[in-house]
Design an enzyme around this catalytic site. Sequence first.
Site, PDB file in Angstrom:
ATOM      1  N   TYR A  65       6.702   1.597  15.372  1.00  0.00           N
ATOM      2  CA  TYR A  65       6.215   1.919  14.025  1.00  0.00           C
ATOM      3  C   TYR A  65       7.331   1.880  12.987  1.00  0.00           C
ATOM      4  O   TYR A  65       8.435   2.399  13.190  1.00  0.00           O
ATOM      5  CB  TYR A  65       5.587   3.312  14.030  1.00  0.00           C
ATOM      6  N   SER A 124      -1.418  -4.187  -3.021  1.00  0.00           N
ATOM      7  CA  SER A 124      -0.069  -3.997  -3.541  1.00  0.00           C
ATOM      8  C   SER A 124       0.764  -5.228  -3.216  1.00  0.00           C
ATOM      9  O   SER A 124       0.473  -5.955  -2.250  1.00  0.00           O
ATOM     10  CB  SER A 124       0.572  -2.762  -2.902  1.00  0.00           C
ATOM     11  N   GLY A 161      -5.843   6.508 -10.307  1.00  0.00           N
ATOM     12  CA  GLY A 161      -7.251   6.760 -10.038  1.00  0.00           C
ATOM     13  C   GLY A 161      -7.862   7.652 -11.099  1.00  0.00           C
ATOM     14  O   GLY A 161      -8.984   7.419 -11.562  1.00  0.00           O
ATOM     15  N   GLY A 178     -10.031   8.460  -4.634  1.00  0.00           N
ATOM     16  CA  GLY A 178      -8.702   8.891  -5.064  1.00  0.00           C
ATOM     17  C   GLY A 178      -8.593   9.063  -6.560  1.00  0.00           C
ATOM     18  O   GLY A 178      -7.536   8.808  -7.144  1.00  0.00           O
ATOM     19  N   SER A 233      -5.887  11.935  -9.191  1.00  0.00           N
ATOM     20  CA  SER A 233      -4.519  11.882  -9.703  1.00  0.00           C
ATOM     21  C   SER A 233      -4.124  10.439  -9.975  1.00  0.00           C
ATOM     22  O   SER A 233      -4.830   9.502  -9.603  1.00  0.00           O
ATOM     23  CB  SER A 233      -3.529  12.505  -8.701  1.00  0.00           C
ATOM     24  N   GLY A 234      -2.969  10.270 -10.639  1.00  0.00           N
ATOM     25  CA  GLY A 234      -2.391   8.951 -10.830  1.00  0.00           C
ATOM     26  C   GLY A 234      -3.296   7.948 -11.507  1.00  0.00           C
ATOM     27  O   GLY A 234      -4.065   8.278 -12.417  1.00  0.00           O
TER      28      GLY A 234
END
Length: 319
Positions: free
Chosen positions: A196, A174, A46, A40, A43-44
Amino acid sequence: MGYFREATGIPGPSGFGSASTAEQVTEGIDAAGLTVIITGGSSGIGAETARVMALRGAHVIIGARNTEAAESVKQSILQNTPSARIDTIHLELSSQKSVRDFSDRFLSMNLPLNILINNAGVMYCPFKLSEDGIEMQFATNHIGHFLLTNLLLPKIKSTAEKTGIEGRIVNLSSAAHLTTYRGGIRFNKINDKAAYNDKLAYGQSKLANILHANELARRLKEEGVNVTANSVHPGLIKTNLGRHATIFVAVLRATTCVLWKSIPQGAATTCYVALHPSVKGISGKYFADCNIEKTTANGRNETLARKLWEYSETLIKST
């Protein structure tokens, strides 16, 4: 967790805190000679992790679903650090075939592997099954990384043995692991659409990241190899990860505005655990704001971690 310290940016025992950036926590560290895989990394946080690792001299391999975005990150890094060594390889973590293809491609490059950063993830997705028939958040955030780690572990071990340099595996978890289904992991209802809940399913996958690192650390220690495994909470980051729940994320930002970090701050804990010498020999721990933090009872449950490992093995062997 140290929410006061997180909100104020006051440094913890490591000398760093929530206000520290990835560049700051790796200042003066020479990563030349190290090879790092970052999932990953397109972007961000990563992409920021890839940039800082390359800045410190590491050979960076970016595994990403969007290879065009990964190539864009590579070119951006090279513009600022012309000597950077970066390769990109396609990786779709929700597909076990793609994970195996990525591993085969990397291993064919005959490179060492010092550090594996399991960074990629999806968040708050509508219910969907992966091509392997596994709920998408669990498939992407946990099972894909579990399989990838298993496939690359022999290379990490052999690199550590040959070089004498500690291998490190970093799972991005997280604080969302605090909010998961009752019991932590719903082994018999992973794919239950009727029950879910996108928020709880995300928390379940993030708890799985912690339990995976903990059980892996236990096994590595038992084996006596020079490789560590830890998990990290990067913080609340201003990225596009919450695109599936824009209203919820907007409300969350409004009510917790003092806790949100920039991307350079969000990548700090990952880079700290992956590179900093003070983390040498530390394994099976959970870090936040570049300091060891306590997880929930589920996050410390060794029985649950072993059960998850055995369950995950059945999912990767059934495809």
